[in-house]
Design an enzyme around this catalytic site. Structure first.
Site, short mmCIF file in Angstrom:
data_model
loop_
_atom_site.label_atom_id
_atom_site.label_comp_id
_atom_site.label_asym_id
_atom_site.label_seq_id
_atom_site.Cartn_x
_atom_site.Cartn_y
_atom_site.Cartn_z
N HIS A 12 0.86 -1.19 0.00
CA HIS A 12 0.00 0.00 0.00
C HIS A 12 0.90 1.23 0.00
O HIS A 12 1.61 1.49 0.97
CB HIS A 12 -0.91 -0.01 1.22
N ASP A 14 1.25 5.01 -0.02
CA ASP A 14 0.90 6.42 0.13
C ASP A 14 2.01 7.24 -0.52
O ASP A 14 3.18 7.14 -0.10
CB ASP A 14 0.78 6.78 1.60
N ASP A 125 -7.44 1.76 2.45
CA ASP A 125 -7.23 2.56 3.66
C ASP A 125 -8.08 3.83 3.65
O ASP A 125 -7.80 4.77 4.38
CB ASP A 125 -5.73 2.93 3.77
N HIS A 351 -5.60 10.03 0.36
CA HIS A 351 -6.21 10.21 1.67
C HIS A 351 -5.26 10.84 2.70
O HIS A 351 -5.72 11.58 3.57
CB HIS A 351 -6.77 8.89 2.21
#
Length: 900
Positions: A12, A14, A125, A351
């Site tokens: 994941h 980011d 997420d 996010h």
């Protein structure tokens, strides 16, 4: 039956979070290079890797390694590397409806260049998900969604917290939108790291799998078990083939498979029980203790939300519709530039970015990106408006007159007060030596003017004193052309500007002696501080609060607009009120009032107040932060040292406005606090409504019984609203995306500033710039109406807040289009307009609405040269080609128009 353990390798990613973008990219390049080497080395032994559902990561990689594009493309074509369907993993609630659609459109468009997309609605997420996601996914041909939040309660470090009566007993469920559309929902019940770092050593593997298999079986409704082999920024596990070989040896009753979402979901669907729990609408972790919802990211670094709202509005409500109207007028649609603007903006939408919950370096870079998008959007709108105006026939402008084309890029007719700078005279440097031009223009007599509309009717207007200013043109066929111009500021009420259309006005010199029409001061017959127009009357009290009367019904709301300040000992993710301190409010604090303008068109009132608040939290907070004490358990209070904070509020009420608009300016010199504006409606209701993604959602005023957090805040897009059977009050905002309903007196509390100083996740990451020190602003509009915001259609005015008309001063020339025109005639009474653009891959014009009500609504839309058809959110043609359409309950409806 033998159970299958599906192991999906992923990371994941980011793009920016606890490190700024370029530092994270450095590690991502290492991951990609290792991944390419792994596929080469292991061949079919290393089956696949899921690239986190976002295509922007490929752009990040190819910017450094363009030579690997073909290698990566081949891996995608061979279904070893899975990409899409999104462009970025956005925050669902803090990005607009159309931004969520563009994210899907652009992500899937990018995947076409590589040959294959992972067709799963991937929200690993995301901090809660909007209720219309299943409808959007189904229209996009996606029937499965995977998510980590919103249904099962999760706590600190994403640990699962079992509570009775949670929504779904399984990690698989049916997720349903308000319109009835549904997808298979897959919850990462043990998070998207439940298969991370699988041991290859037998002893370690046995300990690992004894626990992990049991945890997965606890929530699985089938014999297909999901193990996510990765986590946030997780390096590649190169030993997966060996780890799977070890697990297969140790657990012969299980099949261990290096899998993909395609393979897993196919196997899952074939073994699902006949009946799964149906989860309706929003996924917001409402049936939890309320301490881990992450909703207060809606108020972290509010300046980011304001920038985002400005840019989103500029692109989707002005730039795209303007370009589509120009396309209908015979122009060209600059598809790639518009896509580039959206991509530039969406790099701020992940996010951890738009939520304001990263380190300071991240958010500094975001502001630069926002500024860049605003620059692109502004020049695009200016040039496109001029291109459209050049096609309009202005040859009949009265002698000496100045044509002004007013363009409405929205789906509703607009009536608005326009203030525009008009060049009434201009001399180029090529015509006269530049040193002489200012004096020449100043001495030249300024004529008197009248303003007329397209029918020759005279319109009241206001004209300020002229000024001489430098300017320049940038022609397409010659060098820049500098000039000096005599300019005036013109204000008038533009009435009846058609949706998706324009209307031409003319400033015409009169033969009467030169006379400037200055603003008409209105005489106030009462001694009170008040303002009113044809819709509302506003009476201010000494402390700046106000009574608002809805003239049509005579009903009033009282003592609106008090400011409330509380201590905040939380973090960028969550608000926690400081212990032992009552809120500080402006109730009873005398305000100083000044009328800045009082004319027939506009009343502008300014008032200032000074309040004394603690300079920060007390010293206990620093200790708690350093010790990583979770915000729920903190005991810090507020400092005994005080500082003065001045609140400057400017209130504007123009002709045609359904309610007053407010702009607050505060020079924030205090830390660790939250400031809200309160609207005590006095209305009795159990639920309220708020603007969300393609939905005006109904939410309860009080939380579920499991909720323990004293705060019960919510996300909003553009407004929140409370109503009873007779009256309602709606507060429309500009980038203020957090509100709370205080049910004891029906108060709508809107957060206008929140100041904190730490990221607040898995370690201590100081973020001093999240204190938002210095000048901060906030804007909102208060709209009274009958019944609720949907029944009264007050949502139209709420959606129009801060969406301006476009005004162009063209040359006088012949053209093919009349002085007033509507490019697409629509009757969509009761529907909420959302967008107008050209299709991603062709010149069909696409217009989208959504139905905010349960009742079906008829929709008519036509252009005499174009045939309409019903489409999906991905702009796919259907066989439905009619003149009259019907939008079902809560339906998102898109119509396409192609040239006959």
């Amino acid at each position: 039956m033998k159970k299958t353990a599906h192991i999906i390798s992923h990371s994941h990613w980011d793009r920016e979070w606890y490190l700024p973008f370029e530092k994270h990219r450095y590690y991502f390049i290492k991951l990609m290079n290792n991944l390419i080497d792994q596929f080469k080395k292991e061949g079919n032994n290393f089956k696949s890797f899921h690239l986190d559902g976002q295509t922007v990561l490929l752009e990040d990689y190819f910017a450094v390694h363009p030579e690997n594009r073909e290698v990566v493309k081949q891996l995608i074509e061979e279904k070893k590397l899975y990409i899409g369907p999104w462009y970025v993993l956005q925050d669902a609630f803090l990005t607009s409806s159309e931004a969520n659609i563009r994210n899907l459109q652009i992500g899937l468009n990018d995947t076409k260049a590589y040959g294959h997309a992972a067709k799963i609605g991937y929200f690993p997420d995301t901090f809660g998900i909007y209720g219309q996601a299943p409808q959007i996914l189904k229209q996009a041909g996606i029937d499965t969604a995977a998510f980590g939040r919103g249904v099962k309660p999760t706590g600190f470090n994403n640990t699962v917290s079992d509570t009775p009566n949670f929504e779904s007993p399984y990690s698989e469920m049916v997720w349903q939108s308000p319109d009835g559309s549904s997808v298979l929902g897959i919850l990462f019940a043990n998070w998207y790291s439940n298969g991370n770092e699988i041991p290859a050593n037998e002893e370690e593997a046995r300990a690992f799998w004894d626990k992990k298999l049991q945890d997965a079986e606890k929530y699985a409704s089938t014999n297909q078990l999901l193990f996510m082999n990765g986590c946030d920024h997780q390096p590649l596990q190169k030993t997966i083939p060996e780890a799977i070989e070890t697990a297969t040896k140790l657990y012969p009753d299980y099949t261990f498979k290096h899998s993909s979402f395609d393979e897993y979901t196919e196997a899952l669907k074939s073994s699902l029980p006949e009946k799964l729990q149906v989860i309706d609408g929003e996924l917001r972790n409402q049936r939890t203790d309320g301490w881990s919802t992450l909703v207060n990211t809606a108020s972290s670094r509010i300046y980011l939300k304001q920038w985002n709202n400005l840019c989103q509005t500029l692109l989707e409500k002005t730039a795209e519709p303007l370009a589509a109207m120009d396309l209908l007028a015979g122009g060209t649609y600059p598809r790639e530039y518009i896509r580039f603007m959206w991509k530039s903006l969406m790099k701020n939408h992940p996010h951890d970015s738009i939520c304001g919950c990263s380190v300071d370096e991240v958010h500094r870079e975001m502001v630069t990106r926002f500024e860049t998008v605003a620059q692109m959007g502004e020049v695009f709108v200016k040039e496109k408006a001029l291109e459209l105006a050049e096609k309009i026939d202005t040859s009949q402008t009265p002698e000496g007159g100045i044509p002004l084309v007013v363009i409405n890029t929205t789906g509703w007719e607009k009536n608005d007060v326009i203030t525009e700078v008009v060049d009434i005279d201009k001399v180029y440097f090529s015509q006269m030596h530049f040193e002489k031009i200012p004096g020449y223009l100043k001495d030249k007599e300024t004529p008197s003017y009248k303003l007329i509309d397209d029918q020759g009717m005279t319109i009241d207007y206001q004209l300020d004193e002229p000024v001489i200013e430098f300017g320049y043109d940038l022609p397409d066929d010659k060098f820049r052309q500098p000039f000096f111009a005599k300019r005036v500021k013109l204000s008038f009420f533009a009435e009846g500007i058609p949706s998706f259309g324009y209307k031409t006005f003319y400033l015409v010199p009169e033969k009467a002696p030169a006379q400037l029409i200055e603003p008409k001061e209105l005489e106030m017959e009462t001694s009170g501080i008040e303002m009113e127009n044809e819709y509302v009357h506003v009476q201010f009290h000494e402390d700046g609060s106000f009574d608002l009367m809805h003239k049509e019904t005579g009903e009033s709301f009282h003592r609106l607009g008090i400011y409330e300040d509380t201590g905040d000992i939380g973090n960028e993710y969550m608000y926690k009120e400081a212990k032992g301190h009552a809120p500080i409010t402006t109730k009873g604090v005398k305000a100083e009032f000044t009328f800045l303008e009082r004319t027939s068109l506009r009343t502008v009132l300014e008032f200032t107040q000074t309040i004394s608040i603690p300079v920060s939290a007390d010293e206990c907070l620093a200790i708690e932060r350093n010790q990583l004490i979770w915000h729920k358990e903190r005991e810090a209070g507020r400092s005994s040292e005080m500082t003065a904070i001045t609140l400057r509020t400017v209130v504007t009420l123009t002709k045609g406005m359904k309610g007053p608009a407010f702009k607050l300016t505060i020079d924030n010199q205090a830390k660790d606090h939250r400031l809200r504006v309160l609207f005590p409606t006095g209305l009795k209701a159990d639920t309220h409504k708020a603007d969300s993604i393609f939905e005006i959602v109904t939410r309860p005023n009080t939380p579920e019984k499991e909720w323990e957090n004293p705060s019960f805040c919510h996300h909003q897009q553009r407004f929140s609203s409370l109503a009873d059977d007779q009256m309602g009050l709606t507060v429309a905002t500009d980038g203020l995306q957090e509100y709370e309903i205080l049910p004891e007196d029906g108060t709508i509390a809107v957060t206008v500033l929140r100041a904190t100083a730490e990221l607040g996740d898995w370690g201590y990451f100081p973020t001093p710039e999240a204190q938002c020190l210095g000048l901060q602003t906030a804007e909102w509009q208060v709209l009274p109406h009958e019944k609720d915001v949907v029944q009264s259609q007050a949502f139209v005015d709420a959606y129009q807040f801060k969406v301006p008309l476009v005004v162009v001063q063209p040359n006088i020339h012949e053209g093919v289009w009349p002085k007033t025109h509507q490019f697409v005639k629509t009757e969509a009474n009761g529907l909420a307009w959302s967008s107008m653009k050209a299709a991603e891959d062709r010149d069909d014009v696409m217009i989208r609405w959504f139905n905010p009500a349960e009742e079906k609504v008829s929709l008519q839309a036509s252009n005499q040269d174009y045939q309409s058809y019903k489409s999906t959110v991905l702009e796919e043609k259907t066989n439905q080609t009619e003149e009259n359409y019907e939008a079902g309950k809560y339906e998102i409806i898109t119509l396409g128009f192609y040239k006959k």
